[in-house]
Enzyme design. Structure first.
Site, PDB file in Angstrom:
ATOM      1  N   ASP A 112      -3.577   0.942 -26.288  1.00 18.06           N
ATOM      2  CA  ASP A 112      -3.764   2.369 -26.068  1.00 18.06           C
ATOM      3  C   ASP A 112      -2.444   2.995 -25.631  1.00 18.06           C
ATOM      4  O   ASP A 112      -1.663   2.374 -24.893  1.00 18.06           O
ATOM      5  CB  ASP A 112      -4.825   2.641 -25.004  1.00 18.06           C
ATOM      6  CG  ASP A 112      -5.143   4.130 -24.892  1.00 18.06           C
ATOM      7  OD1 ASP A 112      -5.896   4.626 -25.750  1.00 18.06           O
ATOM      8  OD2 ASP A 112      -4.630   4.790 -23.978  1.00 18.06           O
ATOM      9  N   GLU A 134      -0.629   6.734 -24.121  1.00 20.34           N
ATOM     10  CA  GLU A 134      -0.679   8.117 -23.644  1.00 20.34           C
ATOM     11  C   GLU A 134       0.605   8.782 -24.115  1.00 20.34           C
ATOM     12  O   GLU A 134       1.679   8.160 -24.072  1.00 20.34           O
ATOM     13  CB  GLU A 134      -0.796   8.188 -22.126  1.00 20.34           C
ATOM     14  CG  GLU A 134      -2.042   7.526 -21.567  1.00 20.34           C
ATOM     15  CD  GLU A 134      -3.330   8.125 -22.094  1.00 20.34           C
ATOM     16  OE1 GLU A 134      -3.345   9.339 -22.377  1.00 20.34           O
ATOM     17  OE2 GLU A 134      -4.320   7.378 -22.233  1.00 20.34           O
ATOM     18  N   HIS A 145      -7.884   8.242 -19.646  1.00 18.30           N
ATOM     19  CA  HIS A 145      -6.576   8.726 -20.083  1.00 18.30           C
ATOM     20  C   HIS A 145      -5.424   8.065 -19.330  1.00 18.30           C
ATOM     21  O   HIS A 145      -4.384   8.681 -19.098  1.00 18.30           O
ATOM     22  CB  HIS A 145      -6.491  10.258 -19.986  1.00 18.30           C
ATOM     23  CG  HIS A 145      -7.477  10.952 -20.873  1.00 18.30           C
ATOM     24  ND1 HIS A 145      -7.413  10.886 -22.254  1.00 18.30           N
ATOM     25  CD2 HIS A 145      -8.576  11.696 -20.579  1.00 18.30           C
ATOM     26  CE1 HIS A 145      -8.411  11.577 -22.771  1.00 18.30           C
ATOM     27  NE2 HIS A 145      -9.132  12.071 -21.776  1.00 18.30           N
ATOM     28  N   ASP A 192      -7.817   2.445 -20.497  1.00 13.79           N
ATOM     29  CA  ASP A 192      -8.468   2.768 -21.770  1.00 13.79           C
ATOM     30  C   ASP A 192      -8.477   1.568 -22.707  1.00 13.79           C
ATOM     31  O   ASP A 192      -9.418   1.391 -23.491  1.00 13.79           O
ATOM     32  CB  ASP A 192      -7.763   3.952 -22.443  1.00 13.79           C
ATOM     33  CG  ASP A 192      -8.139   5.287 -21.813  1.00 13.79           C
ATOM     34  OD1 ASP A 192      -9.049   5.299 -20.974  1.00 13.79           O
ATOM     35  OD2 ASP A 192      -7.513   6.309 -22.153  1.00 13.79           O
TER      36      ASP A 192
END
Length: 930
Positions: free
Chosen positions: A9, A11, A143, A148
């Site tokens: 994941d 961000e 987030h 995540d």
């Protein structure tokens, strides 16, 4: 599933891989449920974060100041992953940031979004947090990359278990259909086929033909036959059903006699009997659905004339068909017939499904949707699209499966499915029903098609009528995106693939040499022109993008994109001529493709008369492709070269590749409503809890051209003066002072919720402000035992409301969709906070264009529209006679601006108190007795 995988994941600073960059990476290496290792790091993006990203992730600039740059961590990430398959939620997003850096170009990718879409066709939402909630997966901090990634791993395990329970032959077909397609769930279905537990005989689970899922009607309903002469209703007799000694009072022990409800019933009965039009405002608690259903059914049964009831929301439709109408029929001991009818596009066509199965999917989107539909039908799906949730990129593909095509006639349904087609069943039920329930969008689609959608009717009741203008606008609007146009063109393929390639394969196998040569020449022409169109369409959207960039004066697109209205003055600018030039270059080859597809479709239909199902399927696919491209061509041509002065045009640029779109919407809908409803129908009744502003119907009359309709405004049966405290904060900074205002909102909500123990619904007008507030108050309230549910968490609206109702001390934060339709009676909702007055964004193209039609747009258009929304929000609090609560307005403009008084005056007579923010908690607590 014995292979090791890596859940990944990212961000990022935004959604566009070309403009944005990574700020955090998290990876979890696992084999089944066992975690083998984890890896994570923050990444310095080299620029300050946008406030919306800070609010979303909780990552701030200080946290990133000493973090390494992306180039410094890629090697370590690559070593951690190696050549293992990568798992992600919408993994293509993550790959778009990493693959251009040289990473993971050859790794197998798996996507929990694709897998969830197939295995959970009925899921409310497919966001990571929403799926975790639905599957019972504990969610760590949302987030944040590593958390995540953990969540993605757990979701994947639960989805894999679900896939294991599918019939082997269904798994085999999905695996076979996806053999040539790269998509995010193909690996899973291949893996399941090899799973040790899959020892069953596939023949024990025969995969049903689509026609098996849709049995024909057992018998035709009794037809509705109009009487020779209209017979007026006995208003007194009908009104007696709701009197204290009437059948409803006897049927329901907790029945409440409401004079307002009886008054409305009388007014509706008289409007139908006298064939006149009526506007009815019925306050919360009136029971307006029964007030119009009783006379509607009586009128239909007595005169053999169907009555159409139009609603805006699915929730109200469900309430009418599953609760109110059964209650009514049971109480009055009648066998009234009611049916829900939706637009053709809402029904699955069994013929089209069989066609897609035989020809095979041509893209990942088609593969995902085909697998999803097969799983849905296996689980008992009826063919009504409302039962499943389509991802945005699946919506365009659905058109290839739906009944929204010219070849989907009732005769064709009878011929091919013996009347088992979902659309056929719905249409027949509607033609024989006393009351037909539709939504506003279908009501207007019926107008647009010359009354060919809804069975003929002359009597109409419009509930949630305050939404009619917006629904009409949406129904008569058009938009086309860069992504959709490119998808339509690329989906045609060429001599070796796509629809055109399929044509050649079938023609070579089934046609005579001469017929095959004709098809081959036609395909060659379309293929060549399609390649030209792809290149020129790209240039056209680049020209539009450059035009928007020029008008942004170099400023980057904000977190919510950028809109630019196209007005006559815009078309005189030199930069617009570049758009016209490239579109002119595209017009000719695009029109050639559209016309050639229509011709080849006709030719295939003639050849299909010999009985070839595959040829008939290709003819249908070619006709759908031609019609889709023709619609896009016609509307783009009109936008660029032949604008209609009664149409609003604008460009919309969202963050990300292929996110540019062109839009058109009607400037005024009132003339259409006047011409096709007020003038053509014998009686139209429009009702809502909010039709007036300042006690007058003037605003809604102008918007809907309803000058000749009679009117009646009924107050609520609730005693608001005793039950409701309206607290207007008089010392809070105004919203224009953004930072001070936001701090005050957070401080005020914390103190208020602590004092009242939660039980609070907070209504926002801004998603960003909601996220900021949720992040600021959630942890401090949790320390007090008060749980915060926020719309920004990704959970569905239904889930949020369910959790809020069932949690003793809770706060719910919501935006626009929560201003209406929220029904939480009792102490669970005791405080309602309206953060800002709900004004529309002035720069919105539709708002801006319609404002120009007024001499004083702010006071004649903007304020009345905001008042109607304000009243809807207010109505969320008091839902029964025994409810008691506090409404708080944290927008001081309601006191300092000249228009503020109009908002207060639009509400029922409450106990009003002006006070300081610091005094709010104790005032609320005293009112509630806590």
């Amino acid at each position: 599933m014995m292979q090791t995988l890596v859940a990944l994941d990212l961000e990022t600073t935004g959604l566009d891989p070309e403009r944005d960059t990574v700020i955090e990476i998290g990876a979890v290496r696992f084999r089944q449920s066992r975690i083998e290792d984890t890896w994570s790091t923050l990444v310095n993006p080299g620029r300050p974060l946008h406030p919306s990203i800070i609010a979303l992730t909780g990552i701030n600039n200080d946290m990133l100041s000493n973090a390494p740059r992306l180039s410094k961590v890629l090697g370590e990430l690559s070593s951690f992953v190696g050549d293992l398959p990568l798992l992600g939620h919408n993994i293509s997003f993550d790959m778009a940031f990493l693959q251009p850096k040289g990473l993971f170009r050859y790794n197998q990718t798996l996507d929990t979004l694709d897998l969830a879409s197939v295995l959970l066709p009925n899921a409310g939402r497919y966001g990571l947090a929403a799926l975790a909630n639905a599957l019972g997966v504990p969610v760590r901090t949302a987030h944040r990359a590593l958390d995540d990634a953990y969540t993605t791993h757990q979701i994947f395990l639960r989805l894999y278990e679900r896939a294991l329970n599918l019939p082997p032959i269904l798994v085999e077909e999905i695996s076979r259909l996806s053999a040539e397609i790269e998509w995010g769930a193909g690996w899973v279905f291949d893996s399941i086929q090899r799973h040790p537990s899959r020892t069953e005989d596939p023949e024990a689970y025969p995969l049903q033909s689509p026609y098996h899922y849709f049995p024909p009607l057992d018998k035709q309903p009794e037809p509705l036959t109009p009487t020779r002469d209209i017979s007026p209703l006995d208003v007194e007799e009908i009104a007696a059903t709701l009197e204290p000694e009437g059948p409803f009072a006897h049927q329901f022990p907790a029945y409440e006699h409401r004079p307002q409800q009886i008054t409305m019933l009388r007014a509706v009965a008289e409007a139908l009997s006298n064939e006149c039009h009526l506007l009815v405002e019925a306050g919360t608690g009136t029971g307006k659905s029964i007030a119009y259903l009783v006379p509607a059914f009586a009128w239909a049964a007595q005169n053999g004339e169907r009555v159409v009831v139009s609603t805006n929301t699915i929730n109200l439709q469900d309430q009418l068909i599953h609760k109110d109408i059964p209650d009514l029929c049971r109480t009055l001991e009648t066998d009234y017939r009611a049916a829900v009818l939706k637009g053709r596009s809402n029904y699955l066509c069994p013929r089209h499904l069989e066609s897609l199965r035989q020809l095979g999917p041509r893209s990942a989107d088609e593969m995902r949707l085909l697998a999803k539909v097969l799983v849905w039908l296996h689980g008992g799906g009826t063919g009504d699209r409302g039962e499943i949730n389509l991802l945005p990129r699946e919506i365009a593909t659905w058109s290839r499966l739906s009944a929204d095509n010219e070849d989907c006639s009732l005769d064709a349904c009878l011929e091919h499915t013996a009347g088992g087609c979902p659309y056929y069943k719905a249409r027949i039920a509607a033609e024989n029903a006393h009351v037909v329930i539709v939504n506003h969008a279908l009501l207007l689609a019926d107008i647009a098609t010359g009354n060919r959608v809804i069975p003929k009717y002359r009597y109409l009741i419009v509930d949630e009528a305050h939404h009619l203008e917006a629904a009409t606008t949406n129904g008569l609007s058009f938009h086309v995106s860069q992504r959709e146009v490119m998808h339509l063109l690329r989906d045609l393929g060429g001599r070796a693939g796509g629809l055109l390639g399929q044509m050649l394969v079938v023609a070579r196998a089934q046609f005579t040499p001469d017929a095959f040569s004709q098809v081959e020449r036609a395909v060659a022409t379309i293929s060549d022109r399609t390649l030209d169109c792809i290149h020129l369409a790209q240039r056209t959207f680049e020209a539009l993008s450059d035009f928007m960039t020029h008008h942004r004066e170099g400023k980057p697109i904000g977190p919510y994109g950028h809109r630019l209205r196209i007005v006559p003055a815009t078309r005189t600018l030199p930069e617009w001529s570049e758009v016209e030039i490239v579109w002119e270059d595209l017009r000719r080859p695009l029109s050639t493709v559209v016309e050639s597809l229509a011709e080849i479709s006709e030719g295939l239909e003639e050849l299909a008369l010999a009985g070839s199902a595959s040829t008939e399927n290709l003819a249908i696919a070619a006709r759908i492709a031609s019609r889709s491209l023709s619609e896009a061509f016609t509307n783009l041509d009109r936008m660029i070269f032949e604008p209609d002065p009664q149409t609003i045009y604008w460009l919309d640029a969202q963050i990300g590749q292929g996110r540019l779109s062109m839009h058109a919407a009607p400037l005024e809908v009132g003339p259409l409503v006047e011409r096709y409803l007020w003038h053509e129908k014998k009686s139209v009744v429009m009702t809502s809890a909010t039709l007036t502003t300042g006690g007058e119907f003037d605003y809604i009359r102008r918007r809907l051209n309803s000058e000749d309709a009679e009117e009646i405004a009924l107050g609520s049966p609730f005693d608001y003066e005793t039950s409701t405290l309206l607290y207007l904060v008089n010392d809070i900074p105004e919203p224009t002072d953004r930072q001070a205002y936001q701090r005050a909102v957070e401080r005020g909500l914390l103190a208020l919720c602590r004092e009242t123990g939660g039980r609070t619904l907070v209504l926002f007008t801004s998603n960003e402000q909601l996220r900021r507030t949720a992040r600021a108050i959630a942890e401090p309230l949790a320390m007090e035992g008060i749980q915060t549910f926020a719309q920004s968490s990704g959970a569905s609206r239904h889930t949020l409301l369910k959790n809020f109702r069932s949690t003793e001390q809770a706060v719910l934060l919501g935006t626009r969709s929560f201003w209406e339709g929220v029904d939480v009676p009792g102490e669970a909702l005791s405080v309602l906070v309206i953060v800002r007055l709900p004004f529309s964004v002035p720069s919105d193209p539709i708002v801006a264009a319609r404002s120009e039609t007024y001499e004083s747009p702010f006071y004649e258009y903007t304020v009345p529209e905001a008042i109607l929304r304000f009243r809807q929000g207010f109505g969320r609090l008091i839902r029964t006679k025994s409810d008691r609560g506090v409404v708080v307005v944290l927008d001081r403009r309601i006191l300092t601006k000249s228009y503020g008084r109009a908002f207060v005056d639009s509400l029922p007579q409450c106990t009003v108190r002006l006070g300081k923010l610091a005094d709010l908690p104790i005032s609320a607590a005293r009112w509630l007795g806590v």
